[in-house]
Scaffold this active site. Structure first.
Site, mmCIF file in Angstrom:
data_model
loop_
_atom_site.group_PDB
_atom_site.id
_atom_site.type_symbol
_atom_site.label_atom_id
_atom_site.label_comp_id
_atom_site.label_asym_id
_atom_site.label_seq_id
_atom_site.Cartn_x
_atom_site.Cartn_y
_atom_site.Cartn_z
ATOM 1 N N HIS A 88 -7.266 5.551 -3.703
ATOM 2 C CA HIS A 88 -6.927 5.881 -4.999
ATOM 3 C C HIS A 88 -7.441 4.704 -5.741
ATOM 4 O O HIS A 88 -7.251 4.764 -7.162
ATOM 5 C CB HIS A 88 -5.320 6.007 -5.235
ATOM 6 C CG HIS A 88 -4.711 4.991 -5.096
ATOM 7 N ND1 HIS A 88 -3.730 4.713 -3.861
ATOM 8 C CD2 HIS A 88 -4.170 4.033 -5.948
ATOM 9 C CE1 HIS A 88 -3.306 3.551 -3.886
ATOM 10 N NE2 HIS A 88 -3.234 3.108 -5.218
ATOM 11 N N ASP A 134 -5.537 8.245 2.478
ATOM 12 C CA ASP A 134 -5.797 7.327 1.243
ATOM 13 C C ASP A 134 -6.475 6.175 1.714
ATOM 14 O O ASP A 134 -6.123 4.825 1.656
ATOM 15 C CB ASP A 134 -4.448 6.769 0.695
ATOM 16 C CG ASP A 134 -4.426 5.944 -0.553
ATOM 17 O OD1 ASP A 134 -5.838 6.290 -1.354
ATOM 18 O OD2 ASP A 134 -3.209 5.342 -1.112
ATOM 19 N N GLN A 223 2.993 -2.582 -7.885
ATOM 20 C CA GLN A 223 1.709 -2.369 -8.618
ATOM 21 C C GLN A 223 0.883 -3.766 -8.488
ATOM 22 O O GLN A 223 1.373 -4.874 -8.586
ATOM 23 C CB GLN A 223 2.030 -2.197 -10.331
ATOM 24 C CG GLN A 223 2.595 -0.725 -10.478
ATOM 25 C CD GLN A 223 3.967 -0.535 -10.225
ATOM 26 O OE1 GLN A 223 4.765 -1.362 -9.883
ATOM 27 N NE2 GLN A 223 3.960 0.841 -9.903
ATOM 28 N N GLY A 224 -0.533 -3.330 -8.262
ATOM 29 C CA GLY A 224 -1.365 -4.477 -8.014
ATOM 30 C C GLY A 224 -1.564 -4.744 -6.802
ATOM 31 O O GLY A 224 -2.628 -5.415 -6.290
ATOM 32 N N ASP A 225 -0.914 -4.136 -5.631
ATOM 33 C CA ASP A 225 -0.851 -4.514 -4.304
ATOM 34 C C ASP A 225 -1.809 -3.271 -3.660
ATOM 35 O O ASP A 225 -2.126 -3.398 -2.342
ATOM 36 C CB ASP A 225 0.283 -4.688 -3.701
ATOM 37 C CG ASP A 225 1.155 -5.816 -4.000
ATOM 38 O OD1 ASP A 225 0.499 -6.960 -4.182
ATOM 39 O OD2 ASP A 225 2.375 -5.821 -4.121
ATOM 40 N N SER A 226 -1.873 -2.233 -4.201
ATOM 41 C CA SER A 226 -2.719 -1.329 -3.848
ATOM 42 C C SER A 226 -3.752 -1.490 -2.932
ATOM 43 O O SER A 226 -4.561 -2.248 -3.542
ATOM 44 C CB SER A 226 -3.040 -0.215 -4.807
ATOM 45 O OG SER A 226 -2.286 0.590 -5.509
#
Length: 271
Positions: A88, A134, A223-226
């Site tokens: 993603h 993913d 958020q930001g760690d994906s």
């Protein structure tokens, strides 16, 4: 097939969307991860956003940005010219749209090395984070002379035992709705048993996912760690994928089960 064109993700949780004040200067990744396991957290890791980590200790941890330098996701150097991240993070993008930054612990500095991409591979069955698959691989224009992290294999079942501790890394938000960290952070997270994950997370699929966190929350990726690494036993066992909020009680973070995809990823890395 190497490609850079897929449909755009609607965006679930770990995708990096930063506040305007820091979007121009930060490159994103970690924070601590939601929780469901019984074991108590180690005292030095129970801090929202994790604790400082050294890029020298984790040299294979990289930040992924858009071509203009704005933060997007994290990743792991798994071969000199290959970075494993979340699908993603790359869906709907071309190689020219992304950059990889290695060796930069403090994202407000200009340290480290920047690499353009020549290719993006996205799992052919990926449609949505909750549907699994993913995973994506970014091919760098020039290799990095840095250590790489080996992938967990189907034989590494002990690394996935419930209650076993893992380590998540990144520069992402340090609280749900908060700001990202300028420094690389780490957080220790216990693996949660699959039945419990399935009970509290709609869409959790044990064959391709694992979850990690604490029953009372407080430590989680965000958020930001994906796309960033989840490690155990000196191997990459997970890729930060999705979750419900950040560090909420009874809402563990969800990670790609790398061992499931290792045979396919090995073929991609050799291509």
């Amino acid at each position: 097939m190497w490609s850079g064109t897929r449909s755009q993700l609607s965006g679930f949780r770990r995708h990096a969307t930063l506040g305007a004040a820091l979007a121009a200067v930060l490159l994103t990744l970690a924070a601590p991860a939601p929780a469901l396991a019984e074991p108590p957290a180690p005292p030095d890791s129970r801090v929202v956003g994790g604790i400082r980590a050294s890029i020298l200790e984790f040299p294979w941890t990289v930040a992924i940005t858009k071509s203009d330098g704005s933060p997007l996701c994290g990743g792991t150097l798994v071969a000199p010219a290959m970075v494993l991240t979340a699908a993603h993070c790359a869906i709907g993008r071309q190689p020219k749209d992304l950059l990889v930054i290695a060796g930069r612990e403090d994202l407000l500095t200009l340290g480290g090395e920047i690499r353009a991409l020549t290719g993006i591979w996205i799992h052919p069955f990926y449609t949505d984070v909750r549907a699994g698959d993913d995973v994506a691989v970014l091919r760098l224009a020039l290799p990095l002379a840095r250590p790489t992290l080996p992938l967990a294999t189907p034989a590494d079942t002990l690394l996935y035992g419930p209650g076993s501790y893992t380590l998540a890394l990144g520069w992402g938000r340090t609280a749900e709705g908060g700001f990202p960290s300028r420094y690389l952070l780490k957080a220790a997270l216990p693996i949660v048993g699959d039945p419990l994950c399935q009970a509290v997370l709609a869409g959790f699929e044990a064959s391709s996912m694992l979850c990690a966190g604490y029953a009372n929350g407080g430590v989680d990726t965000c958020q930001g760690d994906s796309g960033g690494p989840l490690i155990a036993g000196g191997k990459l066992i997970g890729v930060t994928s999705w979750g419900i909020g950040c560090a909420r009680p009874y809402q563990p973070g969800v990670y790609v089960r790398v061992s499931t995809y290792q045979p396919l990823l090995d073929l991609v890395l050799r291509s």
